[in-house]
Scaffold this motif. Structure first.
Motif, PDB file in Angstrom:
ATOM      1  N   MET A   1     -10.823   9.036  -5.537  1.00 20.64           N
ATOM      2  CA  MET A   1     -10.335   8.599  -4.228  1.00 20.64           C
ATOM      3  C   MET A   1     -11.184   9.237  -3.133  1.00 20.64           C
ATOM      4  SD  MET A   1      -6.492   8.951  -2.829  1.00 20.64           S
ATOM      5  CE  MET A   1      -6.309   9.467  -1.166  1.00 20.64           C
ATOM      6  N   MET A  30      -0.430   7.302   6.960  1.00 18.32           N
ATOM      7  CA  MET A  30       0.047   6.466   5.861  1.00 18.32           C
ATOM      8  C   MET A  30      -1.138   5.687   5.288  1.00 18.32           C
ATOM      9  SD  MET A  30       3.508   5.125   7.692  1.00 18.32           S
ATOM     10  CE  MET A  30       3.065   5.399   9.400  1.00 18.32           C
ATOM     11  N   PRO A  31      -1.906   6.311   4.365  1.00 10.71           N
ATOM     12  CA  PRO A  31      -3.143   5.687   3.888  1.00 10.71           C
ATOM     13  C   PRO A  31      -2.930   4.369   3.151  1.00 10.71           C
ATOM     14  CG  PRO A  31      -2.705   7.729   2.697  1.00 10.71           C
ATOM     15  CD  PRO A  31      -1.679   7.618   3.772  1.00 10.71           C
ATOM     16  N   LYS A  32      -1.813   4.219   2.455  1.00  9.55           N
ATOM     17  CA  LYS A  32      -1.563   2.962   1.720  1.00  9.55           C
ATOM     18  C   LYS A  32      -1.383   1.789   2.666  1.00  9.55           C
ATOM     19  CE  LYS A  32       0.302   4.874  -2.514  1.00  9.55           C
ATOM     20  NZ  LYS A  32       1.460   5.016  -3.393  1.00  9.55           N
ATOM     21  N   ASP A  33      -0.761   2.051   3.828  1.00 10.20           N
ATOM     22  CA  ASP A  33      -0.527   1.000   4.823  1.00 10.20           C
ATOM     23  C   ASP A  33      -1.659   0.906   5.836  1.00 10.20           C
ATOM     24  OD1 ASP A  33       1.962   0.654   3.617  1.00 10.20           O
ATOM     25  OD2 ASP A  33       2.942   2.069   4.975  1.00 10.20           O
ATOM     26  N   GLY A  34      -2.536   1.905   5.874  1.00 12.33           N
ATOM     27  CA  GLY A  34      -3.607   1.936   6.869  1.00 12.33           C
ATOM     28  C   GLY A  34      -3.064   2.205   8.261  1.00 12.33           C
ATOM     29  N   LYS A  35      -1.980   2.977   8.344  1.00 10.61           N
ATOM     30  CA  LYS A  35      -1.330   3.239   9.626  1.00 10.61           C
ATOM     31  C   LYS A  35      -1.310   4.733   9.912  1.00 10.61           C
ATOM     32  CE  LYS A  35       0.861  -0.985  10.018  1.00 10.61           C
ATOM     33  NZ  LYS A  35       0.812  -1.811  11.163  1.00 10.61           N
TER      34      LYS A  35
END
Length: 106
Positions: A1, A30-35
């Motif tokens: 990653m 929030m890396p999964k959401d890109g937020k």
């Protein structure tokens, strides 16, 4: 990653939107959401009805998540937006501001 270029606690500058040009500290990533959630930026209001937990009701104000591409890390030297690159210093991988060459962490 891949390593994150923006982390919790970083000082960031908003590049677009209603808060363009303002700076704030990252509260959550929030890396999964890109937020990303930035303190005092993108504040929204929610009108709450009175309930058993909150008998008064009222208006709740809180920072809402925004897209990570709308912010850039603030340069440690002059708080201007800058890109981030990674370098090896003393056997450690550190983040470096492209604009000034200053180390962001460590």
């Amino acid at each position: 990653m891949a390593s994150a270029k923006i982390k919790k606690g970083d000082k960031v500058v908003v590049l677009s939107g209603k808060d363009k040009g303002r700076t704030g500290t990252v509260q959550q990533v929030m890396p999964k959401d890109g937020k990303i959630v930035v303190e005092g930026i993108n504040v929204v209001a929610r009108h709450r009805k009175p309930s058993q937990q909150n008998p008064q009701g009222g208006i709740d104000r809180f920072p809402a998540p925004m897209h990570i591409a709308k912010v850039a890390v603030a340069d440690p030297k002059d708080d201007a937006p800058t890109r981030v690159r990674f370098e090896m210093k003393d056997g450690k991988k550190v983040r470096v501001a492209v604009k000034s060459g200053e180390t962001i962490d460590g």
